[in-house]
Design a protein around this motif. Structure first.
Motif, mmCIF file in Angstrom:
data_model
loop_
_atom_site.group_PDB
_atom_site.id
_atom_site.type_symbol
_atom_site.label_atom_id
_atom_site.label_comp_id
_atom_site.label_asym_id
_atom_site.label_seq_id
_atom_site.Cartn_x
_atom_site.Cartn_y
_atom_site.Cartn_z
ATOM 1 N N ILE A 1 29.787 72.205 45.126
ATOM 2 C CA ILE A 1 30.578 71.359 45.766
ATOM 3 C C ILE A 1 30.277 71.486 47.380
ATOM 4 O O ILE A 1 30.195 70.538 47.959
ATOM 5 C CB ILE A 1 32.048 71.205 45.312
ATOM 6 N N ASN A 2 30.526 72.779 47.543
ATOM 7 C CA ASN A 2 30.222 72.716 49.173
ATOM 8 C C ASN A 2 28.798 72.298 49.621
ATOM 9 O O ASN A 2 28.450 72.182 50.855
ATOM 10 C CB ASN A 2 30.420 74.444 49.473
ATOM 11 N N ALA A 3 27.703 73.052 48.717
ATOM 12 C CA ALA A 3 26.321 72.364 49.105
ATOM 13 C C ALA A 3 26.150 70.719 49.098
ATOM 14 O O ALA A 3 25.648 70.298 50.058
ATOM 15 C CB ALA A 3 25.241 73.045 47.979
ATOM 16 N N ILE A 4 26.714 70.456 48.307
ATOM 17 C CA ILE A 4 26.989 68.788 48.125
ATOM 18 C C ILE A 4 27.664 68.191 49.511
ATOM 19 O O ILE A 4 26.889 67.166 50.092
ATOM 20 C CB ILE A 4 27.470 68.102 46.854
ATOM 21 N N LYS A 5 28.668 68.676 49.675
ATOM 22 C CA LYS A 5 29.400 68.304 51.024
ATOM 23 C C LYS A 5 28.573 68.394 52.245
ATOM 24 O O LYS A 5 28.463 67.642 52.911
ATOM 25 C CB LYS A 5 30.795 69.065 51.237
ATOM 26 N N HIS A 6 27.628 69.629 52.350
ATOM 27 C CA HIS A 6 26.759 70.020 53.158
ATOM 28 C C HIS A 6 25.594 68.950 53.507
ATOM 29 O O HIS A 6 25.110 68.447 54.650
ATOM 30 C CB HIS A 6 26.302 71.219 53.110
ATOM 31 N N SER A 7 25.333 68.315 52.273
ATOM 32 C CA SER A 7 24.196 67.370 51.982
ATOM 33 C C SER A 7 24.518 65.897 52.210
ATOM 34 O O SER A 7 23.720 65.025 51.763
ATOM 35 C CB SER A 7 23.533 67.825 50.958
ATOM 36 N N ALA A 8 25.959 65.694 52.695
ATOM 37 C CA ALA A 8 26.352 64.277 52.654
ATOM 38 C C ALA A 8 25.517 63.351 53.535
ATOM 39 O O ALA A 8 25.676 62.256 53.101
ATOM 40 C CB ALA A 8 28.099 64.378 52.912
ATOM 41 N N GLY A 9 25.207 63.718 54.657
ATOM 42 C CA GLY A 9 24.398 62.900 55.489
ATOM 43 C C GLY A 9 23.064 62.529 54.829
ATOM 44 O O GLY A 9 22.466 61.366 54.757
ATOM 45 N N PHE A 10 22.368 63.538 54.190
ATOM 46 C CA PHE A 10 21.073 63.181 53.578
ATOM 47 C C PHE A 10 21.467 62.285 52.437
ATOM 48 O O PHE A 10 20.586 61.421 52.226
ATOM 49 C CB PHE A 10 20.572 64.445 52.986
ATOM 50 N N ILE A 11 22.442 62.637 51.488
ATOM 51 C CA ILE A 11 22.910 61.734 50.570
ATOM 52 C C ILE A 11 23.314 60.023 50.913
ATOM 53 O O ILE A 11 22.629 59.189 50.390
ATOM 54 C CB ILE A 11 24.196 62.195 49.597
ATOM 55 N N ARG A 12 23.860 60.204 52.194
ATOM 56 C CA ARG A 12 23.852 58.689 52.275
ATOM 57 C C ARG A 12 22.620 58.107 53.049
ATOM 58 O O ARG A 12 22.823 56.856 52.813
ATOM 59 C CB ARG A 12 25.109 59.038 53.739
ATOM 60 N N ARG A 13 22.026 58.752 53.611
ATOM 61 C CA ARG A 13 20.788 57.862 54.020
ATOM 62 C C ARG A 13 19.820 57.736 52.997
ATOM 63 O O ARG A 13 19.355 56.625 52.962
ATOM 64 C CB ARG A 13 19.848 58.905 54.975
ATOM 65 N N PHE B 1 33.386 63.936 49.206
ATOM 66 C CA PHE B 1 33.085 64.458 47.791
ATOM 67 C C PHE B 1 34.196 65.449 47.492
ATOM 68 O O PHE B 1 34.655 66.084 48.424
ATOM 69 C CB PHE B 1 31.884 65.369 47.888
ATOM 70 N N PHE B 2 34.675 65.228 46.324
ATOM 71 C CA PHE B 2 35.780 66.025 45.769
ATOM 72 C C PHE B 2 35.294 66.373 44.335
ATOM 73 O O PHE B 2 34.592 66.028 43.605
ATOM 74 C CB PHE B 2 36.973 64.943 45.522
ATOM 75 N N LEU B 3 35.688 67.561 44.003
ATOM 76 C CA LEU B 3 35.573 68.440 42.779
ATOM 77 C C LEU B 3 36.535 67.695 41.897
ATOM 78 O O LEU B 3 37.724 67.763 42.012
ATOM 79 C CB LEU B 3 35.759 69.703 42.645
ATOM 80 N N ASP B 4 35.932 67.307 40.721
ATOM 81 C CA ASP B 4 36.694 66.590 39.757
ATOM 82 C C ASP B 4 37.104 67.454 38.687
ATOM 83 O O ASP B 4 36.074 68.078 37.896
ATOM 84 C CB ASP B 4 36.085 65.270 39.141
ATOM 85 N N ASP B 5 38.031 67.840 38.427
ATOM 86 C CA ASP B 5 38.566 69.048 37.259
ATOM 87 C C ASP B 5 39.354 68.444 36.388
ATOM 88 O O ASP B 5 39.890 68.998 35.619
ATOM 89 C CB ASP B 5 39.438 69.891 38.244
ATOM 90 N N SER B 6 39.089 67.055 36.059
ATOM 91 C CA SER B 6 39.940 66.670 35.136
ATOM 92 C C SER B 6 39.197 67.074 33.385
ATOM 93 O O SER B 6 40.175 67.022 32.669
ATOM 94 C CB SER B 6 39.733 65.015 34.928
ATOM 95 N N TYR B 7 38.149 67.430 33.275
ATOM 96 C CA TYR B 7 37.484 68.049 32.244
ATOM 97 C C TYR B 7 38.277 69.269 32.078
ATOM 98 O O TYR B 7 38.909 69.530 30.714
ATOM 99 C CB TYR B 7 36.073 68.310 32.455
ATOM 100 N N ASP B 8 38.622 70.034 32.754
ATOM 101 C CA ASP B 8 39.289 71.239 32.612
ATOM 102 C C ASP B 8 40.891 71.104 32.311
ATOM 103 O O ASP B 8 41.404 71.737 31.367
ATOM 104 C CB ASP B 8 39.187 72.364 33.957
#
Length: 115
Positions: free
Chosen positions: A63-75, A91-98
């Motif tokens: 989740i931290n890596a995805i948050k760090h890549s948010a700008g790239f993902i948006r582009r 980005f948020f971690l979805d823990d509904s499965y757990d």
């Protein structure tokens, strides 16, 4: 929620799932990662992206890596989804499965105690 926002959420969810699976090259992003939900504001200013990571031991790193890549993902999202305004992504971690698994375990324990 309007039909338009539901369609936008669906398109964003598909595109981000594909971007994470094929475009992100961060070493921490591995394993089964799913975009479970997208909530976009009516003015398309912001989108909350809920991510589920199957492997517990890597959740924080992923989740931290995805948050760090948010700008790239948006582009990348801007080039894949036909929107006049591309929302800011959070980005948020979805823990509904757990949570669901914990409820199942509790119910199973209750059933075993009754027998």
């Amino acid at each position: 929620m309007s039909e338009r926002i539901l369609r936008v959420n669906s398109e964003i969810q598909k595109a981000i799932s594909d971007i994470i699976a094929t475009e992100l090259k961060h070493p921490a992003i591995k394993g089964l990662i799913t975009v479970t939900k997208v909530d976009t504001t009516q003015d398309l200013d912001q989108s909350k992206i809920y991510i589920s990571v199957f492997e517990e031991s890597t959740r924080d790193d992923v989740i931290n890596a995805i948050k760090h890549s948010a700008g790239f993902i948006r582009r990348e999202l801007a080039s894949r989804v036909d929107l006049r305004k591309v929302p800011f992504l959070t980005f948020f971690l979805d823990d509904s499965y757990d949570y669901g698994r914990k409820i199942d375990e509790t119910l199973e324990k209750i059933n075993q105690d009754r027998q």
